[in-house]
Design a protein around this motif. Structure first.
Motif, PDB file in Angstrom:
ATOM      1  N   SER A  11       0.869  -1.173   0.000  1.00 26.99           N
ATOM      2  CA  SER A  11       0.000   0.000   0.000  1.00 26.99           C
ATOM      3  C   SER A  11       0.906   1.224   0.000  1.00 26.99           C
ATOM      4  CB  SER A  11      -0.853   0.021   1.259  1.00 26.99           C
ATOM      5  OG  SER A  11      -1.697  -1.109   1.271  1.00 26.99           O
ATOM      6  N   LYS A  36     -16.208  -1.443  -3.506  1.00 28.18           N
ATOM      7  CA  LYS A  36     -14.931  -1.622  -4.227  1.00 28.18           C
ATOM      8  C   LYS A  36     -14.217  -2.893  -3.832  1.00 28.18           C
ATOM      9  CE  LYS A  36     -12.740   2.018  -3.045  1.00 28.18           C
ATOM     10  NZ  LYS A  36     -13.816   2.736  -2.392  1.00 28.18           N
ATOM     11  N   SER A  37     -13.988  -3.023  -2.522  1.00 22.77           N
ATOM     12  CA  SER A  37     -13.211  -4.180  -2.071  1.00 22.77           C
ATOM     13  C   SER A  37     -13.932  -5.485  -2.414  1.00 22.77           C
ATOM     14  CB  SER A  37     -12.949  -4.094  -0.569  1.00 22.77           C
ATOM     15  OG  SER A  37     -12.240  -2.906  -0.286  1.00 22.77           O
ATOM     16  N   SER A  38     -15.249  -5.494  -2.262  1.00 24.46           N
ATOM     17  CA  SER A  38     -16.020  -6.694  -2.600  1.00 24.46           C
ATOM     18  C   SER A  38     -15.895  -7.019  -4.082  1.00 24.46           C
ATOM     19  CB  SER A  38     -17.501  -6.497  -2.271  1.00 24.46           C
ATOM     20  OG  SER A  38     -17.665  -6.121  -0.932  1.00 24.46           O
ATOM     21  N   ASN A  41     -12.415  -8.462  -4.802  1.00 26.41           N
ATOM     22  CA  ASN A  41     -12.359  -9.864  -4.354  1.00 26.41           C
ATOM     23  C   ASN A  41     -13.118 -10.767  -5.332  1.00 26.41           C
ATOM     24  OD1 ASN A  41     -10.912  -9.187  -2.078  1.00 26.41           O
ATOM     25  ND2 ASN A  41     -12.724  -9.013  -0.773  1.00 26.41           N
ATOM     26  N   ALA A  50      -8.953  -8.061  -0.784  1.00 24.14           N
ATOM     27  CA  ALA A  50      -9.066  -6.650  -0.456  1.00 24.14           C
ATOM     28  C   ALA A  50     -10.004  -6.609   0.752  1.00 24.14           C
ATOM     29  CB  ALA A  50      -9.649  -5.880  -1.622  1.00 24.14           C
ATOM     30  N   LYS A  51      -9.656  -5.805   1.726  1.00 27.74           N
ATOM     31  CA  LYS A  51     -10.445  -5.795   2.964  1.00 27.74           C
ATOM     32  C   LYS A  51     -11.854  -5.290   2.735  1.00 27.74           C
ATOM     33  CE  LYS A  51      -7.367  -5.467   6.843  1.00 27.74           C
ATOM     34  NZ  LYS A  51      -6.206  -4.650   7.095  1.00 27.74           N
ATOM     35  N   VAL A  52     -12.837  -6.077   3.102  1.00 21.75           N
ATOM     36  CA  VAL A  52     -14.218  -5.591   3.054  1.00 21.75           C
ATOM     37  C   VAL A  52     -14.485  -4.944   4.400  1.00 21.75           C
ATOM     38  CG1 VAL A  52     -16.636  -6.229   2.840  1.00 21.75           C
ATOM     39  CG2 VAL A  52     -14.927  -7.354   1.420  1.00 21.75           C
ATOM     40  N   SER A  53     -14.762  -3.656   4.341  1.00 19.76           N
ATOM     41  CA  SER A  53     -14.750  -2.925   5.607  1.00 19.76           C
ATOM     42  C   SER A  53     -16.108  -2.857   6.267  1.00 19.76           C
ATOM     43  CB  SER A  53     -14.242  -1.518   5.358  1.00 19.76           C
ATOM     44  OG  SER A  53     -15.053  -0.919   4.397  1.00 19.76           O
ATOM     45  N   THR A  59      -9.983   2.192   3.636  1.00 17.13           N
ATOM     46  CA  THR A  59      -8.907   2.114   2.645  1.00 17.13           C
ATOM     47  C   THR A  59      -8.392   3.519   2.338  1.00 17.13           C
ATOM     48  OG1 THR A  59     -10.309   0.386   1.725  1.00 17.13           O
ATOM     49  CG2 THR A  59      -8.321   0.893   0.496  1.00 17.13           C
ATOM     50  N   ASN A  63      -3.585   0.778  -2.942  1.00 15.93           N
ATOM     51  CA  ASN A  63      -3.295  -0.644  -2.672  1.00 15.93           C
ATOM     52  C   ASN A  63      -3.045  -1.393  -3.974  1.00 15.93           C
ATOM     53  OD1 ASN A  63      -3.897  -0.472   0.235  1.00 15.93           O
ATOM     54  ND2 ASN A  63      -5.943   0.003  -0.519  1.00 15.93           N
ATOM     55  N   ASP A  75      -6.506  -0.685  -5.813  1.00 21.93           N
ATOM     56  CA  ASP A  75      -7.685  -0.362  -4.996  1.00 21.93           C
ATOM     57  C   ASP A  75      -7.443   1.033  -4.429  1.00 21.93           C
ATOM     58  OD1 ASP A  75      -9.869  -0.403  -3.301  1.00 21.93           O
ATOM     59  OD2 ASP A  75      -9.134  -2.013  -2.012  1.00 21.93           O
TER      60      ASP A  75
END
Ligand code: GTP
Ligand code: MG
Length: 207
Positions: A11, A36-38, A41, A50-53, A59, A63, A75
């Protein structure tokens, strides 16, 4: 495209710290919590890559993921969090603007829009800014599984109508769901195609 290999690189806090190996890259950006993260993935077939927050705005860095050893998936931080301080919020942020205007190896930015809502002011401003700055982008509607098919179509039409008030024409668009994997093949094939023309153009430039 078959995603065989995904490697998290790092990152980075600013564009000048990003990799300099010239590999083409594709960025994903949108309002905080847009999915985004979803989506990343889902595209990579990797749960939790990618972390799903749970907390919007998690974020905050650029990344980098290296895909199939050939291209970077980036990301980007979300814009427009309701709960950040004014300076941190500052529209869609200097770091994002610098990245989008200065990164020579950026092929396309995928701009995510939640299909459940009307076009938000910040999304319109961001998309108009991309146009003014000649940043190549595509539109990605997210969370399509949360609505019926007809509702998705009618929301997409009304978002496009809103955008066409300041645009003559709009770029490619994708309707997606991270739950059902709708739109996955279409986005990956767009990446394959545009990457091929990017590689051709850069090999001509280096002749
Ligand atoms: P930030 O990193 O905080 O900016 O958020 P983000 O844009 O990365 O969103 P994230 O992927 O973390 O998703 C936000 C919430 O929406 C999560 O609760 C997800 O489970 C949910 N979500 C994301 N995509 C979809 C989708 O396609 N369908 C459904 N039903 N829920 C989704
Ligand atoms: Mg995220």
């Amino acid at each position: 495209m078959n995603i065989k290999d995904v490697e998290f690189i790092a990152s980075f806090p600013k564009v000048s710290a990003c990799p300099v190996d010239g590999k083409p890259e594709f960025a994903f950006i949108g309002r905080s919590n847009v999915g985004k993260s979803s989506l990343i993935n889902m595209l990579c077939n990797r749960k939790g890559m990618a972390k799903v927050s749970v907390t919007p705005g998690k974020t905050q860095l650029l990344n980098y993921f290296l895909i199939n050893q050939t291209w970077y998936l980036v990301d980007l931080p979300g814009y427009g969090y309701a709960r950040l301080s004014k300076e941190k919020k500052a529209g869609f942020g200097k770091m994002i603007k610098n990245y989008l205007t200065q990164r020579d190896t950026l092929v396309v930015a995928f701009v995510l829009i939640d299909v459940r809502h009307e076009l938000q002011k910040i999304d319109k401003e961001f998309i108009d800014w991309l146009g003014e700055n000649s940043v190549p982008f595509c539109l990605v509607y997210t969370k399509a599984d949360k609505l019926g098919k007809n509702q998705v179509q009618s929301n997409v039409m009304s978002i496009r109508k809103e955008l066409l008030k300041s645009w003559n024409d709009l770029p490619d668009q994708f309707i997606t769901s991270s739950e059902t994997k709708t739109g996955r093949e279409e986005i990956l094939s767009c990446i394959s195609t545009t990457m091929a023309s990017f590689s051709e153009a850069s090999s001509v430039k280096n002749l």
